[in-house]
Design a protein around this motif. Sequence first.
Motif, PDB file in Angstrom:
ATOM      1  N   GLY A 110       0.801  -1.227   0.000  1.00 11.54           N
ATOM      2  CA  GLY A 110       0.000   0.000   0.000  1.00 11.54           C
ATOM      3  C   GLY A 110       0.829   1.270   0.000  1.00 11.54           C
ATOM      4  N   LEU A 111       1.896   1.281  -0.790  1.00 14.58           N
ATOM      5  CA  LEU A 111       2.804   2.431  -0.785  1.00 14.58           C
ATOM      6  C   LEU A 111       2.111   3.720  -1.198  1.00 14.58           C
ATOM      7  CD1 LEU A 111       5.612   3.645  -0.457  1.00 14.58           C
ATOM      8  CD2 LEU A 111       6.111   2.936  -2.817  1.00 14.58           C
ATOM      9  N   GLU A 112       1.280   3.670  -2.227  1.00 11.80           N
ATOM     10  CA  GLU A 112       0.630   4.899  -2.698  1.00 11.80           C
ATOM     11  C   GLU A 112      -0.208   5.535  -1.585  1.00 11.80           C
ATOM     12  OE1 GLU A 112      -0.902   5.342  -6.703  1.00 11.80           O
ATOM     13  OE2 GLU A 112      -0.303   3.283  -7.127  1.00 11.80           O
ATOM     14  N   LYS A 113      -0.936   4.730  -0.842  1.00  9.51           N
ATOM     15  CA  LYS A 113      -1.747   5.248   0.258  1.00  9.51           C
ATOM     16  C   LYS A 113      -0.873   5.897   1.322  1.00  9.51           C
ATOM     17  CE  LYS A 113      -5.223   3.765   3.643  1.00  9.51           C
ATOM     18  NZ  LYS A 113      -6.001   2.601   4.152  1.00  9.51           N
ATOM     19  N   ARG A 114       0.305   5.319   1.575  1.00  9.89           N
ATOM     20  CA  ARG A 114       1.220   5.862   2.584  1.00  9.89           C
ATOM     21  C   ARG A 114       1.815   7.196   2.132  1.00  9.89           C
ATOM     22  NH1 ARG A 114       3.132   1.617   5.876  1.00  9.89           N
ATOM     23  NH2 ARG A 114       1.660  -0.119   5.764  1.00  9.89           N
ATOM     24  N   LEU A 115       1.951   7.378   0.826  1.00  7.60           N
ATOM     25  CA  LEU A 115       2.544   8.611   0.311  1.00  7.60           C
ATOM     26  C   LEU A 115       1.596   9.800   0.400  1.00  7.60           C
ATOM     27  CD1 LEU A 115       4.349   7.250  -2.877  1.00  7.60           C
ATOM     28  CD2 LEU A 115       5.463   8.203  -0.851  1.00  7.60           C
ATOM     29  N   PHE A 116       0.309   9.513   0.439  1.00  3.72           N
ATOM     30  CA  PHE A 116      -0.674  10.595   0.450  1.00  3.72           C
ATOM     31  C   PHE A 116      -0.490  11.452   1.707  1.00  3.72           C
ATOM     32  CE2 PHE A 116      -4.896  12.449   1.185  1.00  3.72           C
ATOM     33  CZ  PHE A 116      -5.117  13.028  -0.068  1.00  3.72           C
TER      34      PHE A 116
END
Length: 397
Positions: free
Chosen positions: A276-282
Motif C-alpha cells: 500500500g505504498l501509494e496510500k502511505r505517500l498521500f
Amino acid sequence: MNVVIACDSFKGSLSAEAVCEAMAEGLAEAVPDVNVTCVPMADGGEGTLGAMVSATGGRTVCVEVCGPLLERRAASYGVLGDGETVVIEVAQAAGLTLVPEPDRNPLRTSTYGVGELIRHALDAGYRKFILGLGGSATNDGGLGMLQALGVRVLDDAGEEVSHTGEGLFRAERVDVRNVDTRLWASELTVASDVDNPLCGSQGATAVFGPQKGVSADLVPVLDRQLGNFARMLEAAVGRCVAAEPGAGAAGGLGFALLALGATVRSGAALVANSVGLEKRLFGADWVITGEGRTDAQTVRGKVPYLVAQLARRYGVKPILVSGGLADGVLGTDGCSAADSGEAQAENWSERLREQFVAVFSIVTRPMSTAEAMGMARLLVRHTARQIGALLASRGGQ
C-alpha cells in the motif's frame, strides 16, 4: 514534517527493514518531532517474500531444497493472505549471498532448488505463483529449475546433463514431454527488477555475469551457449521468448519461466501494491528511498526509481540514499571511460536526476566495500541525520 521511508535492502549488509529503521533513527535525531512512516520495499529480490507476506497477513512454509551449489539447505516460500497465492524468492534457493565469494562461478551453480520450491507448492495444491527473480548466483538459463520440474536436457549421447551452468555446454536436445503438467494449469507471474533480454550486450551474461563470477573471456562463450539452449527450449515449447523484457533476469531464469507461460511484471510495482505504498505517500512532504548501489540498472525497474515516480504523482519530494554511486550518476562528464558509453546511450543518469531532488551516498571517506558494508547501519543513520538537519533548516519544505 511528514516523511515516508521506503527503502530496498542494502544487499549483503542490511535488510530493507533495518535500512528503514536506521534512517528513521537518524531523522529523529535531527528532527525530534518528525512524523516517519517506514515502508520496507523490495523489487523481486531479497525481502520480497517477507514484505508481501507481512503486508497481506500471510505465512511462510519451510522446506529443504538444493542450494545454488546443489547442497541441501532450508528455504521458504510464502503463502499470501488470500490463501491462494505463493511467493517464491529465488534468492532463497539460488541466492548470490548463499555462495562464498571464492566459490562464485555460474558454471557450478544451479536453479534446481527453485524448481523444488515450485514443485512443493504444487504438491500442496497451489496454482498461483509470484516468483521474485532478484539476487541470484546463477547463469544457467533456468536449466536446473526446468530439470527439477521434469524437463529433460540431454547431451549427444542421450544422457541428462548437469543441473548447473556447465550443463549448457553439453546440451544438445530438450525434451518437455515429462514436464509437470500442473504447470500448464497454473498462473505464473515473474516479479523482475530488470527488463534485460536473455542474450547480447544487454543480456544476462554480459550485464550480470561478472558480479556472479563470470570472467571477461567467458562472457561471450557463455552468452553463446545460453543462446543455443534458448533455441532448443523455444522449439520444444513452441514459444519464442528470449528477446522478451525480463528474459535475462536471474541469469536467464526469467527466460525459462516465460517459456513455461509466465508473464513478467515489475517486482517493485507488485511489492508497492501489496504494502500500500501509494496510500502511505498521500499527505507526505518527503519520501526517502534507498538501495545498495545506484547505477544504470536503477532506472530499469529498481525500487528507488518506482518510489520516485509514485512520489512525483502525489507531489511528494523524493530523495535517494545509496550505499554506493556509479560514476555515471555524475553525468557523462564525470563518467569513467567504461561507463560513459552506456550513459550516453541511455541517458540513465539524466533520468535519475530528473526524478530525485537529491542523491546521496552513505560513504563518508575512502573505505573498502567490506568496511562500508560492516558500517552500513551507522553510515545510513549518519546520512539520514544530515538530511534531517537540512530539511529542518528549510522548515520541512
